[in-house]
Scaffold this motif. Structure first.
Motif, PDB file in Angstrom:
ATOM      1  N   ASN A 139       0.820  -1.212   0.000  1.00  0.00           N
ATOM      2  CA  ASN A 139       0.000   0.000   0.000  1.00  0.00           C
ATOM      3  C   ASN A 139       0.853   1.260   0.000  1.00  0.00           C
ATOM      4  O   ASN A 139       0.547   2.241  -0.686  1.00  0.00           O
ATOM      5  CB  ASN A 139      -0.933   0.003   1.211  1.00  0.00           C
ATOM      6  CG  ASN A 139      -2.180  -0.832   0.984  1.00  0.00           C
ATOM      7  OD1 ASN A 139      -2.487  -1.210  -0.145  1.00  0.00           O
ATOM      8  ND2 ASN A 139      -2.891  -1.133   2.056  1.00  0.00           N
ATOM      9  N   PHE A 140       1.929   1.243   0.791  1.00  0.00           N
ATOM     10  CA  PHE A 140       2.782   2.438   0.855  1.00  0.00           C
ATOM     11  C   PHE A 140       3.535   2.629  -0.458  1.00  0.00           C
ATOM     12  O   PHE A 140       3.767   3.765  -0.881  1.00  0.00           O
ATOM     13  CB  PHE A 140       3.766   2.343   2.029  1.00  0.00           C
ATOM     14  CG  PHE A 140       4.554   3.618   2.233  1.00  0.00           C
ATOM     15  CD1 PHE A 140       4.016   4.657   2.970  1.00  0.00           C
ATOM     16  CD2 PHE A 140       5.810   3.782   1.667  1.00  0.00           C
ATOM     17  CE1 PHE A 140       4.714   5.841   3.143  1.00  0.00           C
ATOM     18  CE2 PHE A 140       6.522   4.958   1.840  1.00  0.00           C
ATOM     19  CZ  PHE A 140       5.971   5.990   2.580  1.00  0.00           C
TER      20      PHE A 140
ATOM     21  N   ARG B 229      -8.664   7.583   0.630  1.00  0.00           N
ATOM     22  CA  ARG B 229      -8.244   7.196  -0.720  1.00  0.00           C
ATOM     23  C   ARG B 229      -9.139   7.846  -1.766  1.00  0.00           C
ATOM     24  O   ARG B 229      -8.656   8.304  -2.810  1.00  0.00           O
ATOM     25  CB  ARG B 229      -8.289   5.674  -0.868  1.00  0.00           C
ATOM     26  CG  ARG B 229      -7.357   4.909   0.067  1.00  0.00           C
ATOM     27  CD  ARG B 229      -7.659   3.423   0.000  1.00  0.00           C
ATOM     28  NE  ARG B 229      -9.044   3.156   0.358  1.00  0.00           N
ATOM     29  CZ  ARG B 229      -9.694   2.039   0.063  1.00  0.00           C
ATOM     30  NH1 ARG B 229      -9.094   1.087  -0.616  1.00  0.00           N
ATOM     31  NH2 ARG B 229     -10.954   1.875   0.420  1.00  0.00           N
ATOM     32  N   TRP B 230     -10.441   7.904  -1.504  1.00  0.00           N
ATOM     33  CA  TRP B 230     -11.363   8.466  -2.485  1.00  0.00           C
ATOM     34  C   TRP B 230     -11.220   9.983  -2.583  1.00  0.00           C
ATOM     35  O   TRP B 230     -11.469  10.568  -3.650  1.00  0.00           O
ATOM     36  CB  TRP B 230     -12.797   8.071  -2.157  1.00  0.00           C
ATOM     37  CG  TRP B 230     -13.103   6.684  -2.630  1.00  0.00           C
ATOM     38  CD1 TRP B 230     -13.221   5.559  -1.876  1.00  0.00           C
ATOM     39  CD2 TRP B 230     -13.294   6.285  -3.993  1.00  0.00           C
ATOM     40  NE1 TRP B 230     -13.469   4.470  -2.668  1.00  0.00           N
ATOM     41  CE2 TRP B 230     -13.527   4.883  -3.976  1.00  0.00           C
ATOM     42  CE3 TRP B 230     -13.285   6.954  -5.212  1.00  0.00           C
ATOM     43  CZ2 TRP B 230     -13.751   4.157  -5.139  1.00  0.00           C
ATOM     44  CZ3 TRP B 230     -13.510   6.228  -6.376  1.00  0.00           C
ATOM     45  CH2 TRP B 230     -13.744   4.861  -6.332  1.00  0.00           C
TER      46      TRP B 230
ATOM     47  N   PRO C 222       0.076   7.616   7.824  1.00  0.00           N
ATOM     48  CA  PRO C 222       0.204   6.837   9.066  1.00  0.00           C
ATOM     49  C   PRO C 222      -0.657   5.588   9.097  1.00  0.00           C
ATOM     50  O   PRO C 222      -0.412   4.686   9.913  1.00  0.00           O
ATOM     51  CB  PRO C 222      -0.242   7.836  10.154  1.00  0.00           C
ATOM     52  CG  PRO C 222      -0.037   9.181   9.543  1.00  0.00           C
ATOM     53  CD  PRO C 222      -0.349   9.007   8.096  1.00  0.00           C
ATOM     54  N   ASN C 223      -1.696   5.516   8.242  1.00  0.00           N
ATOM     55  CA  ASN C 223      -2.542   4.327   8.192  1.00  0.00           C
ATOM     56  C   ASN C 223      -1.929   3.207   7.366  1.00  0.00           C
ATOM     57  O   ASN C 223      -2.439   2.081   7.361  1.00  0.00           O
ATOM     58  CB  ASN C 223      -3.910   4.665   7.598  1.00  0.00           C
ATOM     59  CG  ASN C 223      -4.669   5.705   8.395  1.00  0.00           C
ATOM     60  OD1 ASN C 223      -5.305   6.577   7.819  1.00  0.00           O
ATOM     61  ND2 ASN C 223      -4.591   5.638   9.716  1.00  0.00           N
ATOM     62  N   LEU C 224      -0.839   3.503   6.638  1.00  0.00           N
ATOM     63  CA  LEU C 224      -0.253   2.525   5.726  1.00  0.00           C
ATOM     64  C   LEU C 224       0.949   1.796   6.308  1.00  0.00           C
ATOM     65  O   LEU C 224       1.386   0.801   5.741  1.00  0.00           O
ATOM     66  CB  LEU C 224       0.171   3.222   4.422  1.00  0.00           C
ATOM     67  CG  LEU C 224      -0.931   3.990   3.683  1.00  0.00           C
ATOM     68  CD1 LEU C 224      -0.354   4.677   2.445  1.00  0.00           C
ATOM     69  CD2 LEU C 224      -2.077   3.068   3.299  1.00  0.00           C
TER      70      LEU C 224
ATOM     71  N   PHE D 124      -5.604   3.921  -6.911  1.00  0.00           N
ATOM     72  CA  PHE D 124      -6.624   2.877  -6.945  1.00  0.00           C
ATOM     73  C   PHE D 124      -6.053   1.514  -6.540  1.00  0.00           C
ATOM     74  O   PHE D 124      -6.814   0.583  -6.267  1.00  0.00           O
ATOM     75  CB  PHE D 124      -7.244   2.798  -8.335  1.00  0.00           C
ATOM     76  CG  PHE D 124      -8.398   3.739  -8.537  1.00  0.00           C
ATOM     77  CD1 PHE D 124      -9.673   3.409  -8.100  1.00  0.00           C
ATOM     78  CD2 PHE D 124      -8.211   4.964  -9.151  1.00  0.00           C
ATOM     79  CE1 PHE D 124     -10.738   4.277  -8.275  1.00  0.00           C
ATOM     80  CE2 PHE D 124      -9.266   5.845  -9.340  1.00  0.00           C
ATOM     81  CZ  PHE D 124     -10.529   5.501  -8.900  1.00  0.00           C
ATOM     82  N   LEU D 125      -4.730   1.375  -6.510  1.00  0.00           N
ATOM     83  CA  LEU D 125      -4.112   0.111  -6.103  1.00  0.00           C
ATOM     84  C   LEU D 125      -4.040  -0.047  -4.583  1.00  0.00           C
ATOM     85  O   LEU D 125      -3.761  -1.132  -4.087  1.00  0.00           O
ATOM     86  CB  LEU D 125      -2.696   0.007  -6.692  1.00  0.00           C
ATOM     87  CG  LEU D 125      -2.585  -0.060  -8.215  1.00  0.00           C
ATOM     88  CD1 LEU D 125      -1.120  -0.158  -8.633  1.00  0.00           C
ATOM     89  CD2 LEU D 125      -3.388  -1.232  -8.770  1.00  0.00           C
ATOM     90  N   ILE D 126      -4.239   1.040  -3.846  1.00  0.00           N
ATOM     91  CA  ILE D 126      -4.167   0.971  -2.387  1.00  0.00           C
ATOM     92  C   ILE D 126      -5.417   0.275  -1.864  1.00  0.00           C
ATOM     93  O   ILE D 126      -6.547   0.702  -2.123  1.00  0.00           O
ATOM     94  CB  ILE D 126      -4.044   2.373  -1.770  1.00  0.00           C
ATOM     95  CG1 ILE D 126      -2.758   3.047  -2.245  1.00  0.00           C
ATOM     96  CG2 ILE D 126      -4.076   2.294  -0.247  1.00  0.00           C
ATOM     97  CD1 ILE D 126      -2.571   4.455  -1.716  1.00  0.00           C
ATOM     98  N   GLY D 127      -5.187  -0.802  -1.126  1.00  0.00           N
ATOM     99  CA  GLY D 127      -6.299  -1.553  -0.571  1.00  0.00           C
ATOM    100  C   GLY D 127      -6.931  -0.854   0.614  1.00  0.00           C
ATOM    101  O   GLY D 127      -6.505   0.232   1.023  1.00  0.00           O
ATOM    102  N   PRO D 128      -7.949  -1.469   1.204  1.00  0.00           N
ATOM    103  CA  PRO D 128      -8.632  -0.867   2.363  1.00  0.00           C
ATOM    104  C   PRO D 128      -7.652  -0.576   3.493  1.00  0.00           C
ATOM    105  O   PRO D 128      -6.739  -1.354   3.770  1.00  0.00           O
ATOM    106  CB  PRO D 128      -9.648  -1.936   2.771  1.00  0.00           C
ATOM    107  CG  PRO D 128      -9.874  -2.730   1.521  1.00  0.00           C
ATOM    108  CD  PRO D 128      -8.559  -2.750   0.805  1.00  0.00           C
TER     109      PRO D 128
END
Length: 431
Positions: free
Chosen positions: A17-18, A88-89, A142-144, A199-203
Motif C-alpha cells: 500500500n505504501f 483514498r477516495w 500513518p494508516n499505511l 486505486f491500487l491501495i487496498g482498504p
C-alpha cells in the motif's frame, strides 16, 4: 549521533500500500511542479508584453494568492472530510480534477486561446484540489505503515515529493522549450498514472466518525488541539512565518529572465535547486532517522534557511545562486521532517485529518500567500530587496520563536506523551 531505525521495524517500501502511495505521490508531484513552473513562465511572459518588471512581478505573486484563498476558505471543511470520508477516495477525486485542469490548459495552449484569466482560473482549480488532497494525503500515510516505521515513512514520502520537485521544473522547462503541447501532454499522463496508482491501495483503517459531536464542534476541535499543544503550535507557526517571509520561488522567473539572464532553461535549473538540497537531506533521513535534539535542530535549520535565501537575493552569479537554493532546500527539509514527525506522532489518528488541515493552511500560507507577499514586496522594493528583507526576517522570526516557545528547545525526541493514545477523541491535548 542519531541511531538508525530499529531492525524490527519494516521498511515502508516493503509494504504494498505504501509503495503505491509513494509512486503516486512521486508522479503527481513531478506533474504539478512541471505545471507550476510553466504557468509561472506563461503568466510572467504574457504580463511583460504590456507591463514593466515590478507590475509583472506583482501579477506573478497574485498566482500564489488565488491558490491560497480556496485553501483558506475550505480548511475548516477539508479536515473534517479527511476524518469522515475514505481518504483514498478524496485523493482519487482531487487527482482527477488535476488531470482535467492540465488537459484544459494544454488544449487552450494548443489552439492559441491561452490568456491570463484562464491561467488564474487554473491556479484556483489547483488550490481547490490541494485543499482537499493535502489533509487526506497526510492523514493516510500513518494508516499505511506501523507506528515505529512512521518517521522513516515521512522521510521516504518527502523523497517522493522533493525528487518530484527536482524533476518537475526541469522536465517542464525542457518539454515546454521543445513544444508546449508535449509538456502539457506529459503532465496529463503523469497525473493519470498517479490516479491509477491510488486505486491500487487496498482498504486501510478509517477512524470512527464521532457521532456524539456536531460537525462544527469537530471542526473547532482540530483548531483547539493545535492551539493547546504548544509543541505542535510552535512547529507549525515557525515554518509559517519563516517561509512566508523568505519564500523566493515566486520570483524565480524574474531572476532567470531579468537578473541572472539565463532564460527558460536556467529557470528550470534554479527551480530544481531547493528540491535537490531537500531530496539529498530526505534520503539521508530515510537511512538515518533523526532521534535526538529534534527541536534545536529545527531552529538551527530555519536560521540556515534564512541565510541561504539572503545569499541568493544578493548573488549575481548563476552557480552561487543555485548553490544557495540547494542549501536552502536542505535546511527546509530538516524543518519539514521535524514538523511533520511531531504533528503526526503527537496527534491521535481520529484528529489527524483536521490537524493536518490546519498544518496545510499554514504551509499554504507560507508558500502561496508567501508568493503573493513576495510579489507585493518586489513591486515596492524590487525583487532583490524583497528577497533580502525576507531572509533577514526568517532569521529574526527564529530567534523570537526560540524565546516564545521553549518547548521547541526542550523537544529531545519525537516520542509523544504516553497519555496521547488514551485521549478522548474530542479532547484537547494538554502541553
Amino acid at each position: 549521533m542519531d541511531r538508525p531505525q530499529h531492525s524490527s521495524s519494516p521498511h515502508p517500501l516493503r509494504i504494498a500500500n505504501f509503495r503505491a502511495y509513494w509512486f503516486s505521490r512521486f508522479a503527481g508531484t513531478i506533474a504539478i511542479s512541471a505545471q507550476a513552473i510553466i504557468i509561472g513562465w506563461q503568466v510572467y511572459s504574457l504580463a511583460r508584453q504590456t507591463m514593466d518588471i515590478r507590475q509583472a512581478a506583482f501579477l506573478l505573486g497574485m498566482i500564489g494568492l488565488v491558490q491560497f484563498v480556496p485553501l483558506l476558505l475550505l480548511t475548516p471543511v477539508v479536515g473534517l472530510v479527511a476524518d469522515s470520508v475514505d481518504r483514498r477516495w478524496i485523493i482519487r477525486g482531487t487527482t482527477a480534477l488535476l488531470v482535467l485542469n492540465a488537459a484544459t490548459l494544454g488544449l487552450l495552449t494548443w489552439v492559441g486561446l491561452l490568456s491570463l484569466p484562464f491561467l488564474f482560473l487554473a491556479a484556483v482549480s489547483v488550490g481547490i484540489a490541494r485543499a482537499f488532497a493535502g489533509p487526506a494525503y497526510s492523514a493516510l500515510a500513518p494508516n499505511l505503515v506501523p507506528k515505529e516505521s512512521l518517521p522513516t515513512a515521512i522521510a521516504i514520502s518527502s523523497i517522493a515529493w522533493q525528487t518530484g520537485t527536482i524533476a518537475g521544473p526541469s522536465v517542464g522547462g525542457v518539454l515546454y522549450a521543445l513544444h508546449p503541447d508535449i509538456a502539457y501532454a506529459t503532465i496529463s499522463v503523469l497525473l493519470m498514472l498517479a490516479l491509477g496508482l491510488i486505486f491500487l491501495i487496498g482498504p486501510v483503517p478509517q477512524p470512527p466518525v464521532q457521532r456524539d459531536r456536531r460537525p462544527l464542534q469537530r471542526i473547532l476541535d482540530g483548531f483547539a488541539y493545535v492551539r493547546h499543544n504548544r509543541l505542535v503550535l510552535a512547529a507549525i507557526t515557525l515554518d509559517l512565518f519563516a517561509v512566508l517571509l523568505a519564500g523566493a520561488t515566486a520570483l524565480l522567473p524574474i531572476y532567470a529572465r531579468d537578473i541572472l539572464h539565463v532564460g527558460a532553461s536556467g529557470l528550470g535549473v534554479l527551480a530544481a535547486g531547493m528540491g535537490i538540497g531537500a531530496a539529498v537531506t530526505a534520503i539521508f533521513f530515510s537511512f538515518r532517522p533523526m532521534t535526538r535534539n529534534v527541536g534545536v535542530k529545527m531552529l538551527v535549520s530555519v536560521v540556515i534557511f534564512g541565510l541561504a535565501i539572503l545569499t541568493f537575493g544578493i548573488s549575481r552569479e548563476f552557480w552561487l545562486s543555485l548553490g544557495a537554493l540547494i542549501v536552502a532546500g536542505g535546511a527546509d527539509m530538516v524543518s519539514v521532517y521535524v514538523r511533520t514527525s511531531l504533528i503526526q506522532l503527537h496527534t491521535p489518528d481520529a484528529m489527524r485529518g483536521r490537524v493536518s488541515a490546519v498544518s496545510q493552511l499554514t504551509i499554504s500560507a507560507s508558500n502561496e500567500l508567501g508568493e503573493a507577499e513576495s510579489g507585493l514586496m518586489a513591486s515596492l522594493l524590487g525583487p532583490v530587496g524583497a528577497v533580502v528583507v525576507g531572509g533577514v526576517g526568517a532569521i529574526t522570526i527564529t530567534l523570537v520563536w526560540a524565546y516564545l516557545f521553549p518547548e521547541l528547545k526542550r523537544a529531545r525526541t519525537f516520542d509523544p506523551p504516553d497519555a496521547l493514545e488514551h485521549e478522548p477523541l474530542h479532547g484537547v491535548a494538554q502541553p
